[in-house]
Structure formats: structure tokens, C-alpha cells
Design a protein around this motif. Structure first.
Motif, PDB file in Angstrom:
ATOM      1  N   UNK A 191       4.543  18.150   7.128  1.00  0.00           N
ATOM      2  CA  UNK A 191       5.392  16.993   6.865  1.00  0.00           C
ATOM      3  C   UNK A 191       5.305  16.012   8.040  1.00  0.00           C
ATOM      4  N   UNK A 192       5.734  14.781   7.786  1.00  0.00           N
ATOM      5  CA  UNK A 192       5.674  13.727   8.797  1.00  0.00           C
ATOM      6  C   UNK A 192       7.087  13.318   9.167  1.00  0.00           C
ATOM      7  N   UNK A 193       7.381  13.341  10.454  1.00  0.00           N
ATOM      8  CA  UNK A 193       8.697  12.949  10.949  1.00  0.00           C
ATOM      9  C   UNK A 193       8.615  11.576  11.598  1.00  0.00           C
ATOM     10  N   UNK A 194       9.479  10.677  11.170  1.00  0.00           N
ATOM     11  CA  UNK A 194       9.516   9.321  11.692  1.00  0.00           C
ATOM     12  C   UNK A 194      10.221   9.312  13.046  1.00  0.00           C
ATOM     13  N   UNK A 195       9.581   8.734  14.063  1.00  0.00           N
ATOM     14  CA  UNK A 195      10.170   8.706  15.406  1.00  0.00           C
ATOM     15  C   UNK A 195      10.667   7.326  15.805  1.00  0.00           C
ATOM     16  N   UNK A 196      10.425   6.307  14.987  1.00  0.00           N
ATOM     17  CA  UNK A 196      10.936   4.977  15.278  1.00  0.00           C
ATOM     18  C   UNK A 196      10.213   4.288  16.407  1.00  0.00           C
ATOM     19  N   UNK A 197      10.882   3.315  16.996  1.00  0.00           N
ATOM     20  CA  UNK A 197      10.234   2.470  17.994  1.00  0.00           C
ATOM     21  C   UNK A 197      10.625   2.865  19.410  1.00  0.00           C
ATOM     22  N   UNK A 198       9.916   2.277  20.366  1.00  0.00           N
ATOM     23  CA  UNK A 198      10.235   2.469  21.783  1.00  0.00           C
ATOM     24  C   UNK A 198      11.228   1.428  22.267  1.00  0.00           C
ATOM     25  N   UNK A 199      11.632   0.516  21.396  1.00  0.00           N
ATOM     26  CA  UNK A 199      12.613  -0.486  21.767  1.00  0.00           C
ATOM     27  C   UNK A 199      12.007  -1.857  21.990  1.00  0.00           C
ATOM     28  N   UNK A 200      12.841  -2.867  22.196  1.00  0.00           N
ATOM     29  CA  UNK A 200      12.367  -4.243  22.373  1.00  0.00           C
ATOM     30  C   UNK A 200      11.439  -4.391  23.577  1.00  0.00           C
ATOM     31  N   UNK A 201      10.430  -5.247  23.405  1.00  0.00           N
ATOM     32  CA  UNK A 201       9.534  -5.572  24.508  1.00  0.00           C
ATOM     33  C   UNK A 201       8.324  -4.689  24.656  1.00  0.00           C
ATOM     34  N   UNK A 202       8.182  -3.656  23.831  1.00  0.00           N
ATOM     35  CA  UNK A 202       7.013  -2.781  23.925  1.00  0.00           C
ATOM     36  C   UNK A 202       5.746  -3.564  23.586  1.00  0.00           C
ATOM     37  N   UNK A 203       4.664  -3.240  24.307  1.00  0.00           N
ATOM     38  CA  UNK A 203       3.416  -3.979  24.148  1.00  0.00           C
ATOM     39  C   UNK A 203       2.222  -3.055  23.988  1.00  0.00           C
ATOM     40  N   UNK A 204       1.253  -3.542  23.233  1.00  0.00           N
ATOM     41  CA  UNK A 204      -0.044  -2.881  23.088  1.00  0.00           C
ATOM     42  C   UNK A 204      -1.115  -3.954  23.230  1.00  0.00           C
ATOM     43  N   UNK A 205      -2.143  -3.671  24.035  1.00  0.00           N
ATOM     44  CA  UNK A 205      -3.265  -4.598  24.163  1.00  0.00           C
ATOM     45  C   UNK A 205      -4.532  -3.920  23.688  1.00  0.00           C
ATOM     46  N   UNK A 206      -5.217  -4.568  22.753  1.00  0.00           N
ATOM     47  CA  UNK A 206      -6.480  -4.089  22.215  1.00  0.00           C
ATOM     48  C   UNK A 206      -7.605  -4.973  22.728  1.00  0.00           C
ATOM     49  N   UNK A 207      -8.783  -4.383  22.878  1.00  0.00           N
ATOM     50  CA  UNK A 207      -9.969  -5.148  23.277  1.00  0.00           C
ATOM     51  C   UNK A 207     -10.986  -5.072  22.152  1.00  0.00           C
ATOM     52  N   UNK A 208     -11.429  -6.220  21.673  1.00  0.00           N
ATOM     53  CA  UNK A 208     -12.435  -6.263  20.610  1.00  0.00           C
ATOM     54  C   UNK A 208     -13.792  -5.893  21.181  1.00  0.00           C
TER      55      UNK A 208
END
Length: 274
Positions: A191-208
Motif C-alpha cells: 500500500x501507499x501512504x501519503x506523507x504530504x509536503x515539507x511545508x512552504x518554501x520547499x525547492x527542487x532544482x532540475x538540470x536539463x
């Protein structure tokens, strides 16, 4: 201002020039008030409202930063090689090849050809998902009463269809997506358990790592248990940079990743693109 006539409607429309809404693209991107790089390098600056979508073609080496402004954004993402869209993000291979179902800093987003489409170079969220895909019309209609793009609770797949059409793609070109900022964990029983977000301001940077067509749908995660459709703005910024090269720690972080980078480099070199 009256809009009863064509002239009045034109004057009203022109009077809106320069107005900034909370969620909108900034054109040119270099007008973004607080660029994360040299202002001239910024190529995409937009705030995507909850329940909305965006898309852009980005050059190889471009860095794409996603920010969960209020803590309830969920950036569902699809990637395609820009000039050959049959090579596209493969969530299953992304998980399988790297022996890891959980995306984070250092993860590679792979195509079904074993090549790197993008790499995760910064992540201070840790709440992502490569297992569940995005929401559907049927599911959203069951949960919220509607899932069409024009409704108050649009489904991610329906928004992806619109973004795809604007890039010459069809619904059959939509594979399972990955998502950022709303996490899940797999339990021992599958089964899959939802963990929600890390809160406001979280960032992810991807490089193409190749020229990419990027589709983004900012909608609630399909495993989000909340009864109300909850989706808040997503900030999207992209700027010119350089692709990952030999000698970068990411290139040699794992044998599987090194193989994927080498495979990508060989292909691009043969085409005169690297």
C-alpha cells in the motif's frame, strides 16, 4: 471602464498592460523581480496557480527551479526530448535503474532509452513521488464532483492533455508522470501512504541534460486524503546554465548513473550536439 463596444473593450484590455496577477507568466522573464541568477540568463519565470498548468521548451543545460510557495503545491511533471518526443520520461525505469523509488538530490530522470533527461541537483523538500502518477477525470469526478479542465477541481491528466496539444502531442503521448512536493511511502504490504509536503518554501532544482519539452500540472496528489481540492501556487524559474559533464560528482555518483550519462553523451555526440 465600459466594454460594451469593440473600442471600449480594446481600451479596457490595453489598460491592463503592466498589471501583475498572483499567478501568471512574466514576459520577458528577465523582468522577474528577484532572479536566482544573472538577470540576463533567466528564460522562464511564472507562478502557476493551483489547478493550472504550464509548459515550455528548454535548452540542454538549463536549470529549472520549482518552489512550493505555500506548502500545498504539487508539481506533476512530464519530460520529452524536444525534437523527438517519442523519447520521454519513463517513471518505471527511473525507479528501476537507480534501485530507488524515492526521488531526491542526485536522482536522474530517465527515458525509456536509458538516457538522462534531467537530473535533480538541489532538493530541500524530500517529499516527492515516482509511483502514483497524476489524477484522472474519473477519479476527480468521484472525489470532487468534477475533473474537467474548466472546473474548480481539474484533473492532472486533463491539464496535461491541454499542455500536450500545445506542443504537438496527443493524449496517447502521456505516460505516467512524477510529482514533486507531495510525498508517498510504500508500506511492506504494497500500500501507499501519503506523507504530504515539507511545508512552504520547499525547492527542487532540475538540470536539463537534453533539449526538453516540459509539461507541468499543479494539482492535488491523487493520494491526498483531504476532502477538499487543495492546491496552492507553484513558482517556476529557469535559467541558462551547463549540463552535467565528466568530473561532476553527479556523473560518477553511481555505476548506473554513470552508464546513463555515458549513453546520453554518446548519442548527443553522434548527432553533433555535444
Amino acid at each position: 471602464m465600459a466594454t460594451a463596444t469593440t473600442y471600449e473593450a480594446r481600451d479596457h484590455a490595453r489598460a491592463q498592460e503592466g498589471t501583475r496577477a498572483e499567478a501568471m507568466p512574466v514576459v520577458p522573464a528577465t523582468d522577474w523581480p528577484s532572479p536566482p541568477c544573472e538577470a540576463g540568463h533567466l528564460v522562464w519565470a511564472e507562478t502557476v496557480a493551483g489547478g493550472n498548468y504550464s509548459h515550455r521548451v528548454l535548452a540542454r543545460g538549463t536549470e529549472l527551479r520549482l518552489t512550493d510557495l505555500r506548502g500545498d503545491a504539487c508539481a506533476h511533471l512530464l519530460l520529452y526530448v524536444a525534437d523527438r518526443p517519442w523519447e520521454r520520461l519513463n517513471a518505471a525505469d527511473t525507479v528501476k535503474v537507480q534501485w530507488n523509488a524515492y526521488l531526491g538530490e542526485g536522482s536522474l530522470l530517465l527515458s525509456d532509452q536509458g538516457r538522462v533527461l534531467a537530473s535533480v541537483v538541489v532538493d530541500d523538500s524530500g517529499r516527492h513521488d515516482a509511483l502514483c502518477g497524476t489524477s484522472t477525470l474519473v477519479r476527480n469526478t468521484e472525489r470532487y464532483g468534477n475533473g474537467t479542465p474548466q472546473s474548480a477541481s481539474p484533473a492532472g491528466r486533463e491539464l496535461f492533455k491541454l499542455a500536450a496539444l500545445k506542443n504537438g502531442l496527443e493524449p496517447r503521448d502521456l505516460p505516467p508522470s512524477i510529482s514533486f512536493f507531495q510525498g508517498v511511502r510504500a508500506a511492506d504490504d504494497g500500500s501507499v501512504n501519503f506523507t504530504g509536503s515539507a511545508g512552504p518554501g520547499a525547492r527542487v532544482t532540475l538540470r536539463a541534460e537534453q533539449d526538453l519539452t516540459v509539461l507541468i500540472a499543479n494539482v492535488p496528489h491523487p493520494a491526498d486524503p483531504r476532502a477538499e481540492y487543495t492546491s496552492t501556487p507553484l513558482e517556476v524559474l529557469a535559467w541558462r546554465a551547463a549540463p552535467t559533464a565528466p568530473g561532476d560528482p553527479l556523473w560518477d555518483a553511481t555505476p548506473e548513473g554513470r552508464r546513463a550519462f555515458l549513453h546520453t553523451a554518446e548519442f548527443l555526440t553522434a548527432r553533433g550536439l555535444a
